[in-house]
Design a protein around this motif. Structure first.
Motif, PDB file in Angstrom:
ATOM      1  N   ALA A  53     -15.583  -5.393   3.502  1.00  0.00           N
ATOM      2  CA  ALA A  53     -16.552  -4.583   2.756  1.00  0.00           C
ATOM      3  C   ALA A  53     -16.470  -4.779   1.248  1.00  0.00           C
ATOM      4  CB  ALA A  53     -16.365  -3.106   3.086  1.00  0.00           C
ATOM      5  N   GLY A  54     -15.329  -5.190   0.760  1.00  0.00           N
ATOM      6  CA  GLY A  54     -15.207  -5.439  -0.676  1.00  0.00           C
ATOM      7  C   GLY A  54     -14.904  -4.206  -1.503  1.00  0.00           C
ATOM      8  N   ILE A  55     -14.647  -3.063  -0.854  1.00  0.00           N
ATOM      9  CA  ILE A  55     -14.293  -1.844  -1.575  1.00  0.00           C
ATOM     10  C   ILE A  55     -13.063  -1.224  -0.911  1.00  0.00           C
ATOM     11  CG2 ILE A  55     -16.668  -1.366  -2.260  1.00  0.00           C
ATOM     12  CD1 ILE A  55     -16.698   0.807  -0.072  1.00  0.00           C
ATOM     13  N   HIS A  56     -12.400  -0.346  -1.647  1.00  0.00           N
ATOM     14  CA  HIS A  56     -11.256   0.365  -1.093  1.00  0.00           C
ATOM     15  C   HIS A  56     -11.767   1.554  -0.288  1.00  0.00           C
ATOM     16  CE1 HIS A  56      -7.268   2.130  -0.750  1.00  0.00           C
ATOM     17  NE2 HIS A  56      -7.790   3.285  -1.146  1.00  0.00           N
ATOM     18  N   THR A  57     -11.590   1.529   1.009  1.00  0.00           N
ATOM     19  CA  THR A  57     -12.065   2.632   1.846  1.00  0.00           C
ATOM     20  C   THR A  57     -10.943   3.564   2.280  1.00  0.00           C
ATOM     21  OG1 THR A  57     -11.912   1.163   3.767  1.00  0.00           O
ATOM     22  CG2 THR A  57     -14.070   1.400   2.729  1.00  0.00           C
ATOM     23  N   SER A  58      -9.740   3.038   2.495  1.00  0.00           N
ATOM     24  CA  SER A  58      -8.589   3.877   2.831  1.00  0.00           C
ATOM     25  C   SER A  58      -7.338   3.025   2.735  1.00  0.00           C
ATOM     26  CB  SER A  58      -8.728   4.465   4.240  1.00  0.00           C
ATOM     27  OG  SER A  58      -8.453   3.485   5.216  1.00  0.00           O
ATOM     28  N   PRO A  59      -6.166   3.655   2.540  1.00  0.00           N
ATOM     29  CA  PRO A  59      -4.917   2.873   2.496  1.00  0.00           C
ATOM     30  C   PRO A  59      -4.673   2.096   3.790  1.00  0.00           C
ATOM     31  CG  PRO A  59      -4.573   5.084   1.628  1.00  0.00           C
ATOM     32  CD  PRO A  59      -5.956   5.071   2.204  1.00  0.00           C
ATOM     33  N   GLU A  60      -5.067   2.671   4.923  1.00  0.00           N
ATOM     34  CA  GLU A  60      -4.850   1.999   6.212  1.00  0.00           C
ATOM     35  C   GLU A  60      -5.654   0.709   6.292  1.00  0.00           C
ATOM     36  OE1 GLU A  60      -4.858   3.040  10.998  1.00  0.00           O
ATOM     37  OE2 GLU A  60      -5.967   4.309   9.592  1.00  0.00           O
ATOM     38  N   VAL A  61      -6.905   0.752   5.813  1.00  0.00           N
ATOM     39  CA  VAL A  61      -7.734  -0.453   5.820  1.00  0.00           C
ATOM     40  C   VAL A  61      -7.137  -1.503   4.894  1.00  0.00           C
ATOM     41  CG1 VAL A  61     -10.013  -1.401   5.297  1.00  0.00           C
ATOM     42  CG2 VAL A  61      -9.815   0.845   6.385  1.00  0.00           C
ATOM     43  N   GLY A  62      -6.699  -1.057   3.705  1.00  0.00           N
ATOM     44  CA  GLY A  62      -6.081  -1.986   2.762  1.00  0.00           C
ATOM     45  C   GLY A  62      -4.843  -2.650   3.331  1.00  0.00           C
ATOM     46  N   SER A  63      -4.060  -1.872   4.074  1.00  0.00           N
ATOM     47  CA  SER A  63      -2.844  -2.422   4.689  1.00  0.00           C
ATOM     48  C   SER A  63      -3.188  -3.466   5.746  1.00  0.00           C
ATOM     49  CB  SER A  63      -2.038  -1.282   5.312  1.00  0.00           C
ATOM     50  OG  SER A  63      -0.922  -1.782   6.010  1.00  0.00           O
ATOM     51  N   GLN A  64      -4.224  -3.218   6.529  1.00  0.00           N
ATOM     52  CA  GLN A  64      -4.623  -4.157   7.579  1.00  0.00           C
ATOM     53  C   GLN A  64      -5.125  -5.475   6.987  1.00  0.00           C
ATOM     54  OE1 GLN A  64      -4.504  -4.194  10.898  1.00  0.00           O
ATOM     55  NE2 GLN A  64      -3.611  -2.171  11.179  1.00  0.00           N
ATOM     56  N   LEU A  65      -5.753  -5.422   5.855  1.00  0.00           N
ATOM     57  CA  LEU A  65      -6.328  -6.620   5.239  1.00  0.00           C
ATOM     58  C   LEU A  65      -5.346  -7.360   4.330  1.00  0.00           C
ATOM     59  CD1 LEU A  65      -9.873  -5.254   4.281  1.00  0.00           C
ATOM     60  CD2 LEU A  65      -9.402  -7.078   5.919  1.00  0.00           C
ATOM     61  N   SER A  66      -4.237  -6.727   3.982  1.00  0.00           N
ATOM     62  CA  SER A  66      -3.358  -7.261   2.938  1.00  0.00           C
ATOM     63  C   SER A  66      -2.791  -8.643   3.262  1.00  0.00           C
ATOM     64  CB  SER A  66      -2.205  -6.283   2.678  1.00  0.00           C
ATOM     65  OG  SER A  66      -1.414  -6.120   3.844  1.00  0.00           O
TER      66      SER A  66
END
Length: 305
Positions: free
Chosen positions: A213-226
């Motif tokens: 998505a190109g935006i920060h939606t939640s810490p969990e999503v960020g962790s999955q994509l990291s």
């Protein structure tokens, strides 16, 4: 010198209101005798009412005698205060009566991508029930980006917003509606579509091009994509789905949104045991602002399921 009326008067009930109504008629008619026909009571009864009011206020309100009728300084001030009281009572009465008037106007609803048609929200059902309960209210429904929805609710450009919860902003109320499970998907044309579960599949997934998505939606999503190969950005689900179906990219999608594509054999979930997260879908409204009965009714119907 002004006296503190609250100390002497205490609570203002029906009896005090009746006495003040008599005082109002006496003042506006110019005396006891002139007020008899206005009040349909005798002068002696009027005199008793005024005396009772003066006793309750511990104030001399008027002079009567050979010189005629006149108000004291305290009487003038009480008369002005009384007019404010009666005006406030009328405003209260009008406001309460207005609550029984048929709802009209507009209800402005704005939702993040894909939420409108999520069966867990049951938005269509709620709109149907709302239009039956408030047929004269026009419902305006639109889809915007997440940050735009927050801004529009805060600026009173929309009444209700539906978004995945990713932060708590001052000035907004958040009501949790449901959790939306998301997994990592690939299209039939992608090299991993027919891949068998193996110890190397996760490594292959991590090197594959991911659209996000190109935006920060939640810490969990960020962790999955990291730890993934973030190669493309596409904010809206419909566009992201097209890129995944192309076979060039993999990407996270809500399970409910892609269910029919999975059943049709066009998509499959990859490493579902390790690559997944849940979005908390919430309804947001302004914390403060003018009363909005249409919004409150819709929210009651939405959560009464």
């Amino acid at each position: 010198m002004k006296k503190d009326l609250k100390v002497k008067l205490g609570q203002v009930g029906d009896y005090e209101i009746r006495l003040l109504k008599v005082f109002e008629a006496v003042v506006e008619c110019g005396g006891f005798s002139a007020a008899e026909s206005e009040l349909s009571i005798g002068r002696s009864t009027i005199s008793i009412h005024i005396a009772n009011l003066e006793e309750r206020l511990d104030l001399k309100l008027c002079r009567r005698g050979r010189g005629g009728f006149s108000l004291t300084e305290e009487g003038i001030e009480v008369y002005e205060l009384m007019k404010g009281l009666f005006s406030a009572l009328e405003s209260f009465r009008s406001g309460v009566n207005a609550l029984h008037v048929t709802l009209t106007g507009e209800l402005r609803i704005i939702a993040s991508d894909a939420i409108c048609m999520d069966p867990k929200l049951k938005l269509s059902d709620t709109i149907a029930r709302f239009t039956e309960a408030a047929p004269d209210v026009n419902v305006l429904l639109d889809v915007k980006a997440l940050n735009d929805i927050e801004r529009m609710i805060l600026n009173d450009e929309a009444d209700i917003g539906f978004i995945p919860c990713h932060r708590q902003l001052s000035g907004l109320d958040y009501r949790t509606l449901y959790l939306d499970p998301c997994h990592l998907y690939c299209g039939r044309a992608h090299p991993l579509f027919d891949a068998k579960p193996s110890t190397t599949l996760l490594a292959q997934v991590l090197t594959s091009k991911v659209v996000h998505a190109g935006i920060h939606t939640s810490p969990e999503v960020g962790s999955q994509l990291s730890d993934m190969n973030k190669a493309a950005i596409s904010y809206f689900y419909e566009a992201r789905l097209a890129m995944i179906l192309s076979g060039a990219y993999i990407g996270f999608m809500p399970d409910s949104y892609v269910e029919r594509h999975v059943e049709a054999g066009e998509l499959r979930a990859l490493v579902a045991e390790s690559k997944h997260y849940a979005l908390e879908v919430v309804a947001i409204t302004r914390t403060h602002g003018r009363a909005n009965r249409a919004r409150d009714l819709f929210m009651d119907l939405l959560t009464d399921r």
